[in-house]
Write an enzyme that holds these catalytic residues in place. Structure first.
Site, PDB file in Angstrom:
ATOM      1  N   ASP A 147      -8.012  -5.255   1.085  1.00 15.91           N
ATOM      2  CA  ASP A 147      -6.682  -5.530   1.626  1.00 15.91           C
ATOM      3  C   ASP A 147      -6.746  -5.990   3.076  1.00 15.91           C
ATOM      4  O   ASP A 147      -6.189  -7.028   3.435  1.00 15.91           O
ATOM      5  CB  ASP A 147      -5.806  -4.287   1.519  1.00 15.91           C
ATOM      6  CG  ASP A 147      -4.355  -4.585   1.872  1.00 15.91           C
ATOM      7  OD1 ASP A 147      -3.837  -5.616   1.387  1.00 15.91           O
ATOM      8  OD2 ASP A 147      -3.739  -3.813   2.618  1.00 15.91           O
ATOM      9  N   ARG A 191      16.015  -0.608  12.899  1.00 14.37           N
ATOM     10  CA  ARG A 191      16.887  -1.440  13.723  1.00 14.37           C
ATOM     11  C   ARG A 191      18.373  -1.052  13.613  1.00 14.37           C
ATOM     12  O   ARG A 191      19.232  -1.757  14.119  1.00 14.37           O
ATOM     13  CB  ARG A 191      16.685  -2.919  13.388  1.00 14.37           C
ATOM     14  CG  ARG A 191      15.325  -3.435  13.821  1.00 14.37           C
ATOM     15  CD  ARG A 191      15.210  -4.939  13.699  1.00 14.37           C
ATOM     16  NE  ARG A 191      13.919  -5.411  14.170  1.00 14.37           N
ATOM     17  CZ  ARG A 191      13.619  -5.671  15.442  1.00 14.37           C
ATOM     18  NH1 ARG A 191      14.535  -5.487  16.382  1.00 14.37           N
ATOM     19  NH2 ARG A 191      12.423  -6.111  15.782  1.00 14.37           N
ATOM     20  N   ASP A 204      -4.078  -0.334  -5.654  1.00 21.51           N
ATOM     21  CA  ASP A 204      -2.652  -0.113  -5.385  1.00 21.51           C
ATOM     22  C   ASP A 204      -1.825  -1.383  -5.467  1.00 21.51           C
ATOM     23  O   ASP A 204      -0.612  -1.336  -5.681  1.00 21.51           O
ATOM     24  CB  ASP A 204      -2.463   0.548  -4.015  1.00 21.51           C
ATOM     25  CG  ASP A 204      -3.169  -0.215  -2.893  1.00 21.51           C
ATOM     26  OD1 ASP A 204      -3.957  -1.147  -3.185  1.00 21.51           O
ATOM     27  OD2 ASP A 204      -2.937   0.129  -1.716  1.00 21.51           O
ATOM     28  N   HIS A 205      -2.458  -2.539  -5.272  1.00 25.70           N
ATOM     29  CA  HIS A 205      -1.777  -3.841  -5.356  1.00 25.70           C
ATOM     30  C   HIS A 205      -2.843  -4.915  -5.218  1.00 25.70           C
ATOM     31  O   HIS A 205      -4.007  -4.615  -4.925  1.00 25.70           O
ATOM     32  CB  HIS A 205      -0.718  -4.000  -4.244  1.00 25.70           C
ATOM     33  CG  HIS A 205      -1.286  -3.887  -2.862  1.00 25.70           C
ATOM     34  ND1 HIS A 205      -1.942  -4.922  -2.235  1.00 25.70           N
ATOM     35  CD2 HIS A 205      -1.329  -2.850  -1.988  1.00 25.70           C
ATOM     36  CE1 HIS A 205      -2.350  -4.530  -1.037  1.00 25.70           C
ATOM     37  NE2 HIS A 205      -1.999  -3.267  -0.870  1.00 25.70           N
ATOM     38  N   ARG A 240      15.555 -14.402  11.376  1.00 22.20           N
ATOM     39  CA  ARG A 240      14.144 -13.990  11.438  1.00 22.20           C
ATOM     40  C   ARG A 240      13.542 -13.910  10.051  1.00 22.20           C
ATOM     41  O   ARG A 240      12.470 -14.440   9.796  1.00 22.20           O
ATOM     42  CB  ARG A 240      14.018 -12.623  12.128  1.00 22.20           C
ATOM     43  CG  ARG A 240      13.757 -12.726  13.601  1.00 22.20           C
ATOM     44  CD  ARG A 240      13.703 -11.379  14.255  1.00 22.20           C
ATOM     45  NE  ARG A 240      12.435 -10.704  14.018  1.00 22.20           N
ATOM     46  CZ  ARG A 240      11.825  -9.975  14.925  1.00 22.20           C
ATOM     47  NH1 ARG A 240      12.350  -9.850  16.133  1.00 22.20           N
ATOM     48  NH2 ARG A 240      10.706  -9.356  14.647  1.00 22.20           N
ATOM     49  N   SER A 297       0.814  -1.221   0.000  1.00 22.46           N
ATOM     50  CA  SER A 297       0.000   0.000   0.000  1.00 22.46           C
ATOM     51  C   SER A 297       0.844   1.267   0.000  1.00 22.46           C
ATOM     52  O   SER A 297       0.510   2.247  -0.670  1.00 22.46           O
ATOM     53  CB  SER A 297      -0.942   0.001   1.211  1.00 22.46           C
ATOM     54  OG  SER A 297      -1.802  -1.110   1.159  1.00 22.46           O
TER      55      SER A 297
END
Length: 513
Positions: free
Chosen positions: A402, A266, A443-444, A156, A65
């Site tokens: 979405d 991070r 948008d997707h 991760r 988005s």
């Protein structure tokens, strides 16, 4: 001859509404959508690319988005950090980047070393190995000999015990290039904390600067020892590679450091430990070091360190051009997508443009949206219908396909798109009464793919094309070409008879006869 335009022109964005194969897992083809299908049957329509390189992402990567609204509003491909940096490597501009070259030359001139620190995996979320390898190439081109890698282990975004393979790849690359050696390894739990657990950051910093931590003669030995203690990659305690009982390398005065993570969140704490003058989260051994420290991207505007790839400033985005023409505009969405029709649509700028109003409709307070698939779509519709005659241009987002698509609940996703279709019908009728143009797009993709091939729920975005429909009786006979999200803003300007600025590299989807 230019076609006269009645106001407002509405750009309706159906979030997560893609074009996929019809089937049991496609909430859009399964749903009863009489209004959407009537528009497809009666008005010019086409398909737009909304993922991968067409929106500034790596090839094959699904859209999202933020990126979708950024590209729609900018009228050009907006390259995301990963792609921008990789593109700079391909076109060679990476190797003349002032901040990076400056760090390498500063180390050379001071007789110091270059330290490259960052996440070593191919997860592609925080870093990319190609960026590390390009930094090795840059150092070699500049004639620097002492280059050390401080490898933060992932576990991760990639499997939890996969670090040994990545470290082998890095060591192979160093051997082939004839430059670089791994000096420390540690899990991202320590090096990349973002929750102000400063004791973790302190352990990472002391390993890098003072050589404190477990000792090992090689990265593979350090990994093996950690696995024997049942500690996997993310949580590997800082380990220092030694030669003759001494650390191979620590960060010292006169050295240069490049933090090669491209994602900011991070990277901030460890960066602040190196560069902040009034740092008080923990005691730094020897105080603040006099080093050249470079951030690959801007981790925080308040961090006092050079940035190799600063944020892009997007000039002449659609909202700015509309404002410059003296037109009034409205941005409307429920909470979940409010930032997308404002901040992201405006190219990452928080402040509204002159004449731009914003209306946030609260999203329902439920744990997950499969509990209320209608979300606040009807309330968004009520609000926009009350305001149609006050504006020249309206951007509206329906969040349902979405947000409900992400739950993996097919029945709820069908209910979500059916609600949106009901709202489309109401808005189309009101726009038709005003003979005002409506552009419908997405948008997707998401809701068109709710099942994995094995029948399990699919909860992610897709790389599918998205629809674009030009709903205006005066354009019924027009032809539209296929394109990408970057072409939406130029199409809006084309219909409004506003000159497209040079910064917009997209092109109107309307084929000129």
């Amino acid at each position: 001859m230019a076609i006269a335009v009645n106001r407002p022109l509405m750009l309706m964005i159906l979030d997560g509404f893609g074009l996929g194969p019809e089937g049991e897992g496609n909430a859009i083809s399964q749903g009863r959508l009489p209004n959407y299908r009537r528009l497809l049957a009666g008005y010019p329509h086409t398909r737009l690319r909304a993922s991968g390189e067409a929106v500034g992402l790596p090839a094959g990567q699904m859209g999202n988005s933020e990126v979708g609204h950024l590209n729609i509003g900018a009228g050009r491909i907006v390259y995301q950090e990963l792609t921008r940096i990789s593109k700079a490597i391909r076109d060679g501009s990476f190797f003349s980047n002032a901040a990076l070259v400056g760090a390498v030359r500063a180390a050379r001139e001071h007789g110091g070393a270059l330290h490259l620190m960052g996440l070593v995996s191919d997860g592609g979320v925080h870093s990319h190995l190609d960026h590390l390898y390009a930094l090795l190439d840059l150092a070699k081109r500049e004639g620097l000999e002492r280059v050390y890698i401080h490898a933060f282990l992932d576990g991760r975004d990639v499997p939890p015990a996969s670090a040994a393979g990545y470290l082998e790849q890095v060591e192979d690359e160093c051997r082939q290039k004839g430059i670089g050696a791994i000096a420390t390894i540690m899990g991202r739990y320590y090096a990349m904390d973002r929750d102000r657990r400063w004791e973790r950051t302190a352990r990472a910093y002391r390993a890098l600067v003072a050589g404190e931590g477990h000792q090992a003669s090689s990265p593979s030995e350090a990994i093996r020892a950690s696995y024997e203690r049942d500690i996997t990659d993310e949580f590997v305690e800082p380990a220092v590679i030694t030669r003759d009982g001494r650390p191979l390398a620590t960060v010292r005065e006169g050295d240069s450091v490049v933090f090669f993570n491209f994602r900011a969140d991070r990277a901030r704490q460890l960066t602040r430990a190196f560069v902040d003058r009034d740092f008080d989260a923990f005691e730094r051994p020897g105080g603040r070091l006099d080093i050249q420290f470079v951030c690959l991207t801007q981790y925080d505007v308040t961090i006092p360190a050079p940035v190799a790839f600063p944020p892009q400033v997007l000039q002449n985005v659609l909202g700015e051009v509309i404002a410059g023409a003296g037109l009034k505009q409205l941005r409307i969405a429920e909470t979940e997508k409010y930032a997308h029709v404002t901040f992201f649509f405006n190219g990452g700028v928080e402040e509204p443009f002159p004449g731009e109003d914003r209306l946030l409709i609260p999203s329902p307070k439920v744990a997950t949206y499969d509990q209320k698939p209608s979300m606040s779509a009807r309330e968004v519709t009520d609000a926009v219908l009350e305001r149609l005659d006050k504006y020249d241009f309206i951007v509206l987002n329906f969040a349902n396909p979405d947000m409900v698509g992400h739950t993996g609940d097919l029945a709820a996703a069908i209910a979500a798109v059916e609600t949106v279709d009901e709202c489309i019908g109401r808005i189309v009728q009101a726009m038709a009464e005003r003979r005002a143009p409506l552009l419908l797009t997405a948008d997707h993709g998401n809701a068109e793919e709710m099942r994995e091939p094995d029948g399990e729920p699919h909860t992610a975005h897709t790389s599918n094309l998205v629809p674009f429909i030009l709903v205006d009786d005066r354009y019924r006979g027009a032809s539209l070409r296929e394109g990408a999200l970057e072409d939406v803003a130029p199409t809006v300007l084309d219909i409004l008879h506003i000159q497209q600025p040079a910064e917009m590299t997209g092109k109107s989807l309307i084929v000129k006869g």
